[in-house]
Design an enzyme around this catalytic site. Sequence first.
Site, PDB file in Angstrom:
ATOM      1  N   SER A 161      -9.589 -78.538  41.958  1.00 23.72           N
ATOM      2  CA  SER A 161      -8.182 -78.498  41.465  1.00 23.72           C
ATOM      3  C   SER A 161      -7.296 -79.543  42.091  1.00 23.72           C
ATOM      4  O   SER A 161      -6.365 -80.258  41.558  1.00 23.72           O
ATOM      5  CB  SER A 161      -7.501 -77.126  41.634  1.00 23.72           C
ATOM      6  OG  SER A 161      -7.407 -76.628  42.874  1.00 23.72           O
ATOM      7  N   LYS A 217      -2.801 -75.994  45.985  1.00 22.14           N
ATOM      8  CA  LYS A 217      -1.970 -76.794  45.139  1.00 22.14           C
ATOM      9  C   LYS A 217      -0.868 -77.554  45.717  1.00 22.14           C
ATOM     10  O   LYS A 217      -0.454 -77.135  46.906  1.00 22.14           O
ATOM     11  CB  LYS A 217      -1.442 -75.911  43.749  1.00 22.14           C
ATOM     12  CG  LYS A 217      -2.421 -75.011  43.153  1.00 22.14           C
ATOM     13  CD  LYS A 217      -3.235 -75.524  42.276  1.00 22.14           C
ATOM     14  CE  LYS A 217      -4.212 -75.061  41.183  1.00 22.14           C
ATOM     15  NZ  LYS A 217      -5.326 -74.558  42.089  1.00 22.14           N
TER      16      LYS A 217
END
Lengths: 228, 228
Positions: free
Chosen positions: A145, A184
């Site tokens: 990610s 993130k």
Amino acid sequence: MSKKKSLSKRQNAILRFIYEYNDENGSSPSIREIGIATKISSTSVVNYNLKRLVEYGYLVRKKMVARGIQLTDRTQAMFAPKRVDAFISTLFRVPLLGNIVAGEPISITDNDFQTYDEDDSIGVAADMLPKRTDDIFALKVDGYSMVGDMINDGDIVILEKTEQPPDDGTMVAAWVEGEGTTLKRIYREPKQNRIRLQPSNPTMEPIYAAVENVQVQGRVLMVLRQTA
Amino acid sequence: MSKKKSLSKRQNAILRFIYEYNDENGSSPSIREIGIATKISSTSVVNYNLKRLVEYGYLVRKKMVARGIQLTDRTQAMFAPKRVDAFISTLFRVPLLGNIVAGEPISITDNDFQTYDEDDSIGVAADMLPKRTDDIFALKVDGYSMVGDMINDGDIVILEKTEQPPDDGTMVAAWVEGEGTTLKRIYREPKQNRIRLQPSNPTMEPIYAAVENVQVQGRVLMVLRQTA
DNA sequence: GTTGACATCGAACACTTGTTCGTGTAAGAT
DNA sequence: ATCTTACACGAACAAGTGTTCGATGTCAAC
């Protein structure tokens, strides 16, 4: 207390033996062990020389205590190999607490007695870290990610537990209810009363969650990758 | 020898006391001193618990030796403030020799006693490195040629000097006549009698050079990135 | 030649320290 | 109810260990 410029051969041998014994055994030798090692047949001669070494400041003794001999710091420095000891920095053992993408918040407790296998901690030089390193831990990345930030599957991220909410755009490990722990960049969207957790992989969608469903567990300080 | 998952309160207290006593006194405590410190009134209870801790692998004992108790390395690491003294691993000072893309071959000398400024060396835990770490050094990446391998501008790569020519595809720092030092994956093209140094950035062209114009200076072991 | 400091030595003793014994309680398994 | 294991405890004993004593030797200074 001034030190004698030169010690006798026997006194040097005694000091070296004490140092080496301590290094190998985690304790100090007895009078008799010193005698055996330095070929002094009488405990009173060993005792006499130890008394001298105390006077000269090379060691300290505890009265009537078995193995109550301790080299002073300066004496230890005389014998220490010029290696790690000579370095400015210190080595921090950072607990590797698991992989990112887990089912529930990772337990980051100050657990003094938990045992880690070698695979469960990462050595990091202190000078690679910012000042306050009380609450650091490591996580191994599982997924892609954050490849836009050059963080690959299998990389290790060193994180610092944060008390204050991090700035928008900070790369964090966050636990999201129903999602698990994720790596993130975090953004607040106050109008929608939600948090946006933004991957840097352009093929992936951000995660949106209510503020109360997100726990920031740490912000990223360092990335480590082993290639060989 | 498997370790018990959880120790009793007394056993934890015993271990901590031994650690602290050793740190302060340079020797191990006696059975009686342990008893006093942990409020165990009987030497045989202390002895019983020590026996258990030996079984679990937390310490070793010497029979019939005064203060013959020694914490195992792993146990010491449990208590050590995360410092050099906690020797699971040792801290290697890796010389940071410069930036990739330099004008001439980097001098890699085995200089054991040279002092580096903080900016000139990188601390790396030994257990993050492979076995032979005699000839390691670090270089700071200048450029984007290896972004396909998630190596960014400003990252630090830890390299090992190689004696043998590395396998095709290995990521290396190589010095090329007329080009300088570059970080690429190396491939031999024997038919053309040349070396191809392949960036992993798809927007960049490989470098081709005659074999004799290329010096491989090291292969990449680790990548480090500071983000905070 | 004498004196004092330094160093050595064996032996004996005092004290510290580790090990063992016998006994007891509690909890869990059978 | 019984057995097993873990844990606890005081006391006694065995062994390790530090200190002291008295004797001896060497060497330099006076």
